[in-house]
Design a protein around this motif. Structure first.
Motif, PDB file in Angstrom:
ATOM      1  N   ARG A  47       0.807  -1.219   0.000  1.00 51.90           N
ATOM      2  CA  ARG A  47       0.000   0.000   0.000  1.00 51.90           C
ATOM      3  C   ARG A  47       0.841   1.270   0.000  1.00 51.90           C
ATOM      4  N   ASP A  48       2.093   1.167   0.403  1.00 52.46           N
ATOM      5  CA  ASP A  48       2.968   2.339   0.452  1.00 52.46           C
ATOM      6  C   ASP A  48       3.634   2.641  -0.894  1.00 52.46           C
ATOM      7  N   SER A  49       3.370   1.837  -1.900  1.00 51.83           N
ATOM      8  CA  SER A  49       4.021   2.016  -3.199  1.00 51.83           C
ATOM      9  C   SER A  49       3.613   3.328  -3.851  1.00 51.83           C
ATOM     10  N   ARG A  50       4.605   3.991  -4.431  1.00 49.80           N
ATOM     11  CA  ARG A  50       4.368   5.220  -5.171  1.00 49.80           C
ATOM     12  C   ARG A  50       4.015   4.885  -6.621  1.00 49.80           C
ATOM     13  N   ILE A  51       3.341   5.832  -7.275  1.00 52.42           N
ATOM     14  CA  ILE A  51       2.902   5.588  -8.650  1.00 52.42           C
ATOM     15  C   ILE A  51       4.072   5.196  -9.545  1.00 52.42           C
ATOM     16  N   GLY A  52       5.178   5.895  -9.406  1.00 45.15           N
ATOM     17  CA  GLY A  52       6.317   5.627 -10.262  1.00 45.15           C
ATOM     18  C   GLY A  52       6.976   4.284 -10.021  1.00 45.15           C
ATOM     19  N   GLU A  53       6.650   3.628  -8.906  1.00 48.48           N
ATOM     20  CA  GLU A  53       7.245   2.334  -8.573  1.00 48.48           C
ATOM     21  C   GLU A  53       6.451   1.158  -9.127  1.00 48.48           C
ATOM     22  N   LEU A  54       5.217   1.394  -9.532  1.00 51.39           N
ATOM     23  CA  LEU A  54       4.341   0.301  -9.949  1.00 51.39           C
ATOM     24  C   LEU A  54       4.835  -0.359 -11.235  1.00 51.39           C
ATOM     25  N   ARG A  55       4.798  -1.669 -11.242  1.00 55.67           N
ATOM     26  CA  ARG A  55       5.211  -2.427 -12.419  1.00 55.67           C
ATOM     27  C   ARG A  55       4.007  -3.158 -13.010  1.00 55.67           C
ATOM     28  N   LEU A  56       4.039  -3.345 -14.295  1.00 55.13           N
ATOM     29  CA  LEU A  56       2.963  -4.071 -14.964  1.00 55.13           C
ATOM     30  C   LEU A  56       3.008  -5.527 -14.543  1.00 55.13           C
ATOM     31  N   ALA A  57       1.875  -6.057 -14.102  1.00 53.06           N
ATOM     32  CA  ALA A  57       1.839  -7.437 -13.618  1.00 53.06           C
ATOM     33  C   ALA A  57       1.926  -8.443 -14.758  1.00 53.06           C
ATOM     34  N   ASP A  58       1.298  -8.142 -15.886  1.00 55.53           N
ATOM     35  CA  ASP A  58       1.300  -9.066 -17.027  1.00 55.53           C
ATOM     36  C   ASP A  58       1.168  -8.257 -18.314  1.00 55.53           C
ATOM     37  N   PRO A  59       2.277  -7.663 -18.789  1.00 58.26           N
ATOM     38  CA  PRO A  59       2.205  -6.792 -19.971  1.00 58.26           C
ATOM     39  C   PRO A  59       1.600  -7.461 -21.201  1.00 58.26           C
ATOM     40  N   ALA A  60       1.926  -8.734 -21.438  1.00 57.16           N
ATOM     41  CA  ALA A  60       1.422  -9.415 -22.627  1.00 57.16           C
ATOM     42  C   ALA A  60      -0.091  -9.557 -22.584  1.00 57.16           C
ATOM     43  N   ALA A  61      -0.624  -9.964 -21.425  1.00 58.27           N
ATOM     44  CA  ALA A  61      -2.069 -10.107 -21.283  1.00 58.27           C
ATOM     45  C   ALA A  61      -2.764  -8.749 -21.378  1.00 58.27           C
ATOM     46  N   THR A  62      -2.150  -7.725 -20.791  1.00 59.35           N
ATOM     47  CA  THR A  62      -2.714  -6.381 -20.861  1.00 59.35           C
ATOM     48  C   THR A  62      -2.758  -5.893 -22.298  1.00 59.35           C
ATOM     49  N   HIS A  63      -1.708  -6.184 -23.043  1.00 58.06           N
ATOM     50  CA  HIS A  63      -1.649  -5.805 -24.459  1.00 58.06           C
ATOM     51  C   HIS A  63      -2.814  -6.420 -25.221  1.00 58.06           C
TER      52      HIS A  63
END
Length: 238
Positions: free
Chosen positions: A71-87
């Motif tokens: 919950r303390d993660s900053r926006i800039g720290e977030l990573r895509l969980a599954d880029p291929a599926a999101t694509h």
């Protein structure tokens, strides 16, 4: 570069709403607020797709993310969980909603830029920023983009915004309806800065448009139509 600059500070939103897009398009400088806490209930990693024939019929397009610090993660720290599926999901859903619209060709170009960003990096903030830039570019915006994580600012909400405005050399801060609910003008006045509250564009007040992604407007009206709709309240920088 104009002598008097205006500044908007806003999180990178995925395929932003018209009200957000209009605020940024009015500004000479957009400070991407990438070092504040991620809000899973906001528009940072998701957008509401409005049906072409009925804008009030909407569904979420969501990009799953990994929060490295919970919950303390900053926006800039977030990573895509599954880029291929999101694509795959993004490509399919957006085409499903707008592929038959009169202005799909240019709307599809916006989406293609975001799909390319998904394939090239792993950070949500970058992908969301690309989606905003792609829309602004088609509105003729030629302003500057800077990131809050690279600028000095205090921790207080209004103090931070005033410091960021001053840090980019702007004299005016553009505050949207959401920010107006909590903003204190005192830190701005202390630094000799002005605060303006530009109203949302009329189109964003039509049924469904308050929450819908601006993709609907691009698909239905084209970039020129969106630009005309915002023209009364929104003049591109420089």
């Amino acid at each position: 570069m104009p002598e008097t600059l205006s500044c908007a500070v806003h999180q990178p939103n995925l395929f932003p709403r018209l009200s957000t897009l209009a605020k940024l398009a009015r500004a000479d400088v957009w400070v991407v607020l990438d070092d504040v806490q991620f809000n899973a209930r906001d528009y940072q990693h998701r957008a509401r797709l409005a049906a072409a024939a009925d804008p009030e019929a909407q569904r979420w397009l969501t990009v799953p993310v990994h929060r490295p610090r919970g919950r303390d993660s900053r926006i800039g720290e977030l990573r895509l969980a599954d880029p291929a599926a999101t694509h795959r999901t993004m490509s399919r859903l957006v085409r499903q909603y707008y592929g038959r619209c009169a202005h799909w060709a240019e709307t599809g170009e916006i989406v293609e830029e975001v799909l390319a960003a998904l394939a090239l990096n792993e950070h949500l903030a970058v992908v969301a920023e690309v989606s905003v830039r792609a829309m602004l570019h088609r509105l003729g915006w030629r302003g500057d983009v800077l990131r809050s994580s690279e600028l000095p600012a205090r921790d207080g909400r209004s103090e931070r915004l005033a410091d960021l405005t001053a840090a980019v050399g702007a004299s005016t801060y553009l505050c949207g309806p959401g920010g107006a609910k909590y903003l204190s003008e005192r830190p701005f006045l202390d630094r000799g800065l002005q605060v303006r509250y530009p109203p949302p564009p009329p189109l964003s007040r039509e049924p469904g448009m308050r929450t819908a992604s601006a993709l609907w407007a691009f698909a239905a009206r084209g970039a020129a139509g969106v630009r005309d709709a915002l023209a009364a309240d929104c003049v591109p920088a420089r």
